[in-house]
Design a protein around this motif. Structure first.
Motif, PDB file in Angstrom:
ATOM      1  N   GLU A 100      -5.970   7.492   3.693  1.00  0.00           N
ATOM      2  CA  GLU A 100      -6.889   6.348   3.749  1.00  0.00           C
ATOM      3  C   GLU A 100      -6.283   5.130   4.445  1.00  0.00           C
ATOM      4  O   GLU A 100      -6.900   4.078   4.509  1.00  0.00           O
ATOM      5  CB  GLU A 100      -7.326   5.975   2.330  1.00  0.00           C
ATOM      6  CG  GLU A 100      -8.218   7.049   1.722  1.00  0.00           C
ATOM      7  CD  GLU A 100      -8.424   6.864   0.222  1.00  0.00           C
ATOM      8  OE1 GLU A 100      -8.390   5.716  -0.246  1.00  0.00           O
ATOM      9  OE2 GLU A 100      -8.603   7.888  -0.470  1.00  0.00           O
ATOM     10  N   ARG A 101      -5.059   5.282   4.945  1.00  0.00           N
ATOM     11  CA  ARG A 101      -4.419   4.149   5.635  1.00  0.00           C
ATOM     12  C   ARG A 101      -4.869   4.100   7.084  1.00  0.00           C
ATOM     13  O   ARG A 101      -4.132   4.455   8.007  1.00  0.00           O
ATOM     14  CB  ARG A 101      -2.899   4.266   5.525  1.00  0.00           C
ATOM     15  CG  ARG A 101      -2.404   4.056   4.112  1.00  0.00           C
ATOM     16  CD  ARG A 101      -0.892   4.085   4.031  1.00  0.00           C
ATOM     17  NE  ARG A 101      -0.471   4.462   2.687  1.00  0.00           N
ATOM     18  CZ  ARG A 101       0.698   5.006   2.379  1.00  0.00           C
ATOM     19  NH1 ARG A 101       1.597   5.226   3.319  1.00  0.00           N
ATOM     20  NH2 ARG A 101       0.975   5.331   1.133  1.00  0.00           N
ATOM     21  N   ALA A 161       4.739   4.902  11.165  1.00  0.00           N
ATOM     22  CA  ALA A 161       5.898   5.393  10.408  1.00  0.00           C
ATOM     23  C   ALA A 161       5.652   5.267   8.904  1.00  0.00           C
ATOM     24  O   ALA A 161       6.313   5.925   8.109  1.00  0.00           O
ATOM     25  CB  ALA A 161       7.143   4.609  10.811  1.00  0.00           C
ATOM     26  N   ASN A 162       4.709   4.419   8.524  1.00  0.00           N
ATOM     27  CA  ASN A 162       4.370   4.269   7.111  1.00  0.00           C
ATOM     28  C   ASN A 162       3.055   4.972   6.763  1.00  0.00           C
ATOM     29  O   ASN A 162       2.357   4.580   5.828  1.00  0.00           O
ATOM     30  CB  ASN A 162       4.322   2.784   6.739  1.00  0.00           C
ATOM     31  CG  ASN A 162       5.736   2.232   6.550  1.00  0.00           C
ATOM     32  OD1 ASN A 162       6.353   2.444   5.508  1.00  0.00           O
ATOM     33  ND2 ASN A 162       6.262   1.586   7.570  1.00  0.00           N
ATOM     34  N   GLY A 163       2.737   6.003   7.504  1.00  0.00           N
ATOM     35  CA  GLY A 163       1.621   6.871   7.133  1.00  0.00           C
ATOM     36  C   GLY A 163       0.260   6.427   7.619  1.00  0.00           C
ATOM     37  O   GLY A 163      -0.741   7.058   7.298  1.00  0.00           O
ATOM     38  N   PHE A 164       0.193   5.345   8.383  1.00  0.00           N
ATOM     39  CA  PHE A 164      -1.103   4.875   8.886  1.00  0.00           C
ATOM     40  C   PHE A 164      -1.566   5.714  10.077  1.00  0.00           C
ATOM     41  O   PHE A 164      -0.747   6.210  10.846  1.00  0.00           O
ATOM     42  CB  PHE A 164      -1.003   3.421   9.365  1.00  0.00           C
ATOM     43  CG  PHE A 164      -1.024   2.400   8.276  1.00  0.00           C
ATOM     44  CD1 PHE A 164      -2.146   1.614   8.055  1.00  0.00           C
ATOM     45  CD2 PHE A 164       0.092   2.200   7.468  1.00  0.00           C
ATOM     46  CE1 PHE A 164      -2.160   0.656   7.066  1.00  0.00           C
ATOM     47  CE2 PHE A 164       0.086   1.244   6.464  1.00  0.00           C
ATOM     48  CZ  PHE A 164      -1.044   0.474   6.257  1.00  0.00           C
ATOM     49  N   GLU A 165      -2.888   5.825  10.223  1.00  0.00           N
ATOM     50  CA  GLU A 165      -3.467   6.269  11.479  1.00  0.00           C
ATOM     51  C   GLU A 165      -3.928   5.014  12.210  1.00  0.00           C
ATOM     52  O   GLU A 165      -4.644   4.185  11.640  1.00  0.00           O
ATOM     53  CB  GLU A 165      -4.654   7.192  11.240  1.00  0.00           C
ATOM     54  CG  GLU A 165      -4.214   8.579  10.828  1.00  0.00           C
ATOM     55  CD  GLU A 165      -5.359   9.579  10.796  1.00  0.00           C
ATOM     56  OE1 GLU A 165      -6.532   9.172  10.862  1.00  0.00           O
ATOM     57  OE2 GLU A 165      -5.064  10.780  10.704  1.00  0.00           O
ATOM     58  N   VAL A 202       0.822  -1.220   0.000  1.00  0.00           N
ATOM     59  CA  VAL A 202       0.000   0.000   0.000  1.00  0.00           C
ATOM     60  C   VAL A 202       0.853   1.266   0.000  1.00  0.00           C
ATOM     61  O   VAL A 202       0.369   2.345  -0.332  1.00  0.00           O
ATOM     62  CB  VAL A 202      -1.007   0.029   1.184  1.00  0.00           C
ATOM     63  CG1 VAL A 202      -1.911  -1.188   1.144  1.00  0.00           C
ATOM     64  CG2 VAL A 202      -0.294   0.139   2.528  1.00  0.00           C
ATOM     65  N   SER A 203       2.137   1.130   0.384  1.00  0.00           N
ATOM     66  CA  SER A 203       2.998   2.315   0.476  1.00  0.00           C
ATOM     67  C   SER A 203       3.787   2.592  -0.795  1.00  0.00           C
ATOM     68  O   SER A 203       4.275   3.717  -0.967  1.00  0.00           O
ATOM     69  CB  SER A 203       4.001   2.160   1.628  1.00  0.00           C
ATOM     70  OG  SER A 203       3.364   1.763   2.807  1.00  0.00           O
ATOM     71  N   ALA A 204       3.957   1.595  -1.661  1.00  0.00           N
ATOM     72  CA  ALA A 204       4.786   1.789  -2.863  1.00  0.00           C
ATOM     73  C   ALA A 204       4.091   2.796  -3.782  1.00  0.00           C
ATOM     74  O   ALA A 204       3.020   2.511  -4.325  1.00  0.00           O
ATOM     75  CB  ALA A 204       4.993   0.461  -3.567  1.00  0.00           C
ATOM     76  N   PRO A 205       4.689   3.981  -3.967  1.00  0.00           N
ATOM     77  CA  PRO A 205       3.981   5.102  -4.610  1.00  0.00           C
ATOM     78  C   PRO A 205       3.490   4.787  -6.016  1.00  0.00           C
ATOM     79  O   PRO A 205       2.482   5.316  -6.454  1.00  0.00           O
ATOM     80  CB  PRO A 205       5.037   6.210  -4.648  1.00  0.00           C
ATOM     81  CG  PRO A 205       6.038   5.835  -3.619  1.00  0.00           C
ATOM     82  CD  PRO A 205       6.047   4.342  -3.559  1.00  0.00           C
ATOM     83  N   ARG A 225     -14.570   6.417   7.552  1.00  0.00           N
ATOM     84  CA  ARG A 225     -13.896   5.756   6.427  1.00  0.00           C
ATOM     85  C   ARG A 225     -13.803   4.289   6.783  1.00  0.00           C
ATOM     86  O   ARG A 225     -13.676   3.927   7.959  1.00  0.00           O
ATOM     87  CB  ARG A 225     -12.452   6.217   6.257  1.00  0.00           C
ATOM     88  CG  ARG A 225     -12.224   7.672   6.083  1.00  0.00           C
ATOM     89  CD  ARG A 225     -10.746   7.852   5.712  1.00  0.00           C
ATOM     90  NE  ARG A 225     -10.259   9.167   6.001  1.00  0.00           N
ATOM     91  CZ  ARG A 225     -10.021  10.099   5.059  1.00  0.00           C
ATOM     92  NH1 ARG A 225     -10.237   9.826   3.793  1.00  0.00           N
ATOM     93  NH2 ARG A 225      -9.542  11.281   5.394  1.00  0.00           N
ATOM     94  N   ARG A 226     -13.753   3.432   5.750  1.00  0.00           N
ATOM     95  CA  ARG A 226     -13.571   2.018   6.035  1.00  0.00           C
ATOM     96  C   ARG A 226     -12.077   1.756   6.224  1.00  0.00           C
ATOM     97  O   ARG A 226     -11.265   2.187   5.408  1.00  0.00           O
ATOM     98  CB  ARG A 226     -14.099   1.170   4.888  1.00  0.00           C
ATOM     99  CG  ARG A 226     -14.387  -0.250   5.319  1.00  0.00           C
ATOM    100  CD  ARG A 226     -14.669  -1.141   4.142  1.00  0.00           C
ATOM    101  NE  ARG A 226     -15.962  -0.856   3.540  1.00  0.00           N
ATOM    102  CZ  ARG A 226     -16.824  -1.815   3.182  1.00  0.00           C
ATOM    103  NH1 ARG A 226     -16.532  -3.083   3.388  1.00  0.00           N
ATOM    104  NH2 ARG A 226     -17.959  -1.510   2.604  1.00  0.00           N
ATOM    105  N   PRO A 227     -11.694   1.077   7.318  1.00  0.00           N
ATOM    106  CA  PRO A 227     -10.263   0.802   7.537  1.00  0.00           C
ATOM    107  C   PRO A 227      -9.719  -0.112   6.433  1.00  0.00           C
ATOM    108  O   PRO A 227     -10.481  -0.813   5.762  1.00  0.00           O
ATOM    109  CB  PRO A 227     -10.236   0.071   8.878  1.00  0.00           C
ATOM    110  CG  PRO A 227     -11.565   0.310   9.506  1.00  0.00           C
ATOM    111  CD  PRO A 227     -12.530   0.525   8.390  1.00  0.00           C
TER     112      PRO A 227
END
Lengths: 344, 344
Positions: A73-74, A189-193, A60-63, A263-265
């Motif tokens: 959305e993470r 660290a990878n942009g998730f909440e 999900v992180s690979a741009p 939002r849906r996780p």
């Protein structure tokens, strides 16, 4: 006009800082890899669970990858009891409620003769539990309502400072899972909440979730009682009422997620049948999804329980995990360390 | 092991980026001011309201100042109707409900003979409003329930694309206040989290609040109806039920804030008696606080209304604002521009 000038300067500072941040972001993406690379999940043994986590986060992180999901959305949701900290021999919040019955008993002489309070005062957990949901509800209402929200938060903090777990003799907040702390940090660290979505009380978790998990109050979802706004001598307070507002468990979890997050996780982590619907709801969304179930298999270092356990029953959801290919963590095999204090 | 190595690299990239971010932050704080500084609130005329905003933001942001508040606690809450967008000649959500009655009418032939639907179909707003709260509730239930959450979000988006405001002929989302858009951006640039706390429907606002205001779904608090989790042919959905869950208005606003955010805001922005308790709750906290009330005084460019208005009644809260020294925006005097389209 002085204020305006100051603010103008701040804006410019922000523009420069903004450019700089963009540069940093590019640097981060460009990937300047050097020696000394560290494993972000050192307390996880090598194996399919650890690899599945890495694979999903990379995907999900690979741009420019096909599975890319924008950081906003993470959303990752975590059950608390049995997923982030232990839940045996009873939910820690129940231990709080029982201790609070004792603390409040001098104000309620009638409790000496009245169940479930009589049993709670005698430390007779069996009789309390035999009273079923009704008895537990009575205990919760008597011990969680009647204060302001601020007084209740203080009561939780005071209890956590003095209470000790019957098996380890440790503060309850020591009994969080080191591998999950690492996972929370790795995802952030990878942009998730990272959200807690627990059947436990929202106001029971908020006073310590930020210090222990790095999860701020606004990212805690849980069960709640109603509150009422009042002016007391001109000072506004929120008073906690003995009335259920929301039960954030089972089919309530997707409802609570929608209500709070909207939002849906894309990732969900649980350990019991109470998490089934949250895992279903999360994994049924479009695009890359991740569902993980923790199986308590370590009778020696933690506890071993599953299909028939009165607490943390893991039955239907285990079947569904196998059918749908969700990741199932075997605690004994997958976790090198259980609690942070084992490392000290 | 490949996945692990990749993740290790990512960790290192993050460390470098982290250092870089710290550097940027220092740069931002050090304040490298240059030429070309811009006013962050260009649509606000000079005056006491604008200065009060700047003074407050400077005060809580100055790292060594006595009023410093850490970014995580810089929560700002905004009413929506009449505070971020217009609310005349009726709440825009009511216009949505009336249009939706028309859209759904073929499925409900009985509405032709039944109030308040008959009046709604005839465009007879007066009769609808004469029906009072009960009539409005019936309209909301008939037009906001019965779908899944995803279907409802689509219905809102479809409506916003086609519906036009009776006075301006513009899409409703064009009728947001340019000065408030600038204020939202200015606060966020200074580390604030900006929440909507509205009496309007949470699921009515979420589908567009991010695009229009830059406010993500998880930072929208509003009124809601109950939802129910269901599996339909194996697919999980949340179905909207014709039953009130929560009314986020008046004394409900501090309750909604506590439920969703779990922290007391340090700044609150409203425009009517429905915002009184939110402003009280916010301004009664410790440390620097900011409370702002918008007074609709511009009959020419927007609308002029206050103490006796059936919509956006501004009475008790205006008295309290004067007593407590809250900032009162005089729309006609303080705002250079009302809507973004005036600038085009």
């Amino acid at each position: 006009m002085q204020d305006l000038t100051k603010s103008g300067k701040h804006t410019m500072k922000r523009s420069l800082a903004g450019l700089c941040f963009i540069f940093c972001f590019v640097l981060a993406l460009a990937g300047v890899a050097t020696a000394g690379e560290a494993d972000p999940l050192p307390s996880w043994n090598e194996g399919s669970s650890k690899q599945a986590i890495f694979r999903f986060v990379e995907e999900v992180s690979a741009p420019r990858g096909p599975g890319f999901i924008p950081p906003a959305e993470r959303i990752a949701v975590f059950d608390n009891d049995g997923t982030l900290w232990s839940e045996q021999p009873m939910y820690f919040q129940l231990a709080f409620a029982l201790d609070r019955v004792k603390a409040l008993a001098p104000l309620h002489p009638e409790w000496k003769q009245k169940q479930p309070f009589k049993a709670a005062l005698a430390g007779d957990l069996k009789t309390v539990l035999d009273g079923g949901e009704h008895a537990l509800l009575e205990l919760v209402m008597a011990t969680h309502a009647g204060t302001t929200t601020e007084e209740f938060a203080e009561a939780v903090k005071d209890w956590l400072e003095s209470a000790r777990h019957p098996k380890t003799g440790r503060p309850y907040t020591d009994m969080v899972y080191q591998p999950m702390l690492e996972l929370l940090a790795y995802l952030r660290a990878n942009g998730f909440e990272t959200y807690i979505v627990s059947g436990g009380g929202i106001e029971f978790m908020r006073p310590w979730a930020e210090r222990i998990y790095g999860i701020p109050p606004e990212q805690v979802v849980g069960s709640s009682i109603k509150t009422k706004y009042e002016l007391r001598d001109g000072e506004p307070v929120l008073v906690r009422l003995p009335e259920i507002n929301f039960i954030d468990d089972k089919a309530g979890k997707p409802v609570g997620i929608n209500q709070h997050i909207g939002r849906r996780p894309i990732a969900a982590f649980g350990n019991s049948d109470g998490d089934l619907q949250m895992l279903q709801w999360t994994s049924a969304g479009d695009g890359a999804r991740f569902a993980l179930l923790i199986h308590h298999t370590d009778a020696e270092r933690e506890w071993a329980y599953d299909r028939k356990s009165p607490i943390g029953r893991l039955d239907k959801v285990l079947d569904e995990a196998h059918v749908k290919g969700w990741t199932v963590v075997d605690m004994k095999k997958d976790w090198k360390v259980i609690y942070p204090f084992e490392q000290q």
